[in-house]
Design an enzyme around this catalytic site. Structure first.
Site, short mmCIF file in Angstrom:
data_model
loop_
_atom_site.label_atom_id
_atom_site.label_comp_id
_atom_site.label_asym_id
_atom_site.label_seq_id
_atom_site.Cartn_x
_atom_site.Cartn_y
_atom_site.Cartn_z
CE1 TYR A 32 13.51 104.41 16.09
CE2 TYR A 32 14.46 105.00 18.21
CZ TYR A 32 14.61 104.68 16.87
OH TYR A 32 15.86 104.61 16.31
NE ARG A 51 14.34 96.72 18.63
CZ ARG A 51 14.98 96.94 17.48
NH1 ARG A 51 16.24 96.55 17.34
NH2 ARG A 51 14.38 97.53 16.47
NE ARG A 99 11.94 120.74 31.74
CZ ARG A 99 13.03 120.75 32.50
NH1 ARG A 99 12.95 121.13 33.78
NH2 ARG A 99 14.20 120.37 32.02
CE LYS A 148 14.41 101.09 16.86
NZ LYS A 148 15.76 101.28 16.30
CD GLU A 180 24.52 100.51 17.85
OE1 GLU A 180 23.84 99.56 17.43
OE2 GLU A 180 24.27 101.11 18.91
#
Length: 284
Positions: A32, A51, A99, A148, A180
């Site tokens: 995301y 990114r 799945r 991310k 962070e």
């Protein structure tokens, strides 16, 4: 009611649907980005798009649309939802398939979802006038934090730990050093030097981080990219965080210990000012 974007369609939010077999839902198999909007324009869009491309590449996922189309979608959502100040959230998953831990066939179309959030006054000075308090918690995330991904359960738990402690956020600690914040990069200031953790797989390569460090260098500020401890941070003159939604936010307390005199410091204030000035000037 908001208009959202799902796989090529602009829809009222109550009509937007994603398959129960989507791998983002079943495996957190997705990435995301969140891009801020100020004055109806996108902040650091090119950095977020770059990114996103890197995150997709690291996970072997194909981009659902090109960067120009992505920009058009962002702008259309901003216009349709009348966003002046706010955020555009984007998520790409590996798509829907039965799945299985193995990835689905390479021809499986990825899922692309975008939506807006209105945040009036997102960059107003009073948001940074008080500063944040943070607590420290162990960093228990997976190892590839430079990607991310939508694997945000532990950062969410960290936010809840901070809330329970009466704090604004949590700084995560691994092997004795700060990595962070739950959704931001962490910094301290000692004397005339800004200190922040070096890039690696342990932290997200923040888009705002990159811009702020570049602007700091241009302003002749000293920067050291290295690890630091909570104890070092508590003895610093200033501390702050950067993120796409908070820009530059002073930190005035860590684990109950005031930083400096317990008020936002001049370095963070100056960085916030010059970052927002450039961000607005270059917004698209």
């Amino acid at each position: 009611m908001r208009t959202v974007y799902v796989n090529g369609e602009y829809l009222p939010e109550d009509q937007a649907k994603v398959s129960v077999f989507d791998r983002g839902f079943l495996f957190a198999d997705g990435v995301y980005e969140v891009t801020s909007v100020l004055g109806g324009k996108l902040i650091d869009f090119a950095g977020h798009a770059a990114r996103l491309a890197r995150s997709l590449s690291e996970l072997g996922m194909k981009a659902p649309v090109d960067t120009d189309t992505l920009l058009e979608i962002h702008r259309e959502l901003i216009a349709r939802n009348g966003i002046e100040d706010g955020l555009v959230y984007l998520q790409v998953t590996r798509g829907a398939a039965d799945r299985d831990f193995l990835y689905p066939d390479a021809e499986t179309p990825p899922t692309l979802v975008l939506f807006t959030q209105a945040k009036p006054g997102l960059a107003e000075p009073d948001r940074a006038a008080k500063g944040w308090s943070v607590i420290s918690i162990p960093d228990r995330r997976w190892g590839r934090r430079d990607i991310k991904t939508v694997q945000l359960l532990y950062p969410s738990m960290g936010k809840m730990m901070a809330k329970a402690a009466g704090a604004d956020d949590a700084w995560m600690v691994e092997d004795g050093a700060v990595t962070e914040g739950t959704s931001n990069n962490a910094y301290i200031v000692k004397g005339d030097t800004i200190i922040t953790r070096h890039l690696g797989e342990e932290i997200l390569h923040g888009i705002t981080r990159a811009a702020v460090l570049r602007l700091a260098a241009e302003a002749q500020m000293k920067v050291e990219e290295r690890s630091f401890t909570i104890e070092e941070a508590q003895g610093a003159d200033e501390a702050f965080i950067t993120s796409a939604s908070s820009f530059v936010m002073p930190v005035v307390e860590i684990d109950g210990t005031p930083i400096g005199d317990g008020t936002p410091g001049p370095m963070a204030a100056r960085l916030r000012e010059i970052y927002l000035d450039e961000a607005r000037r270059k917004a698209v």
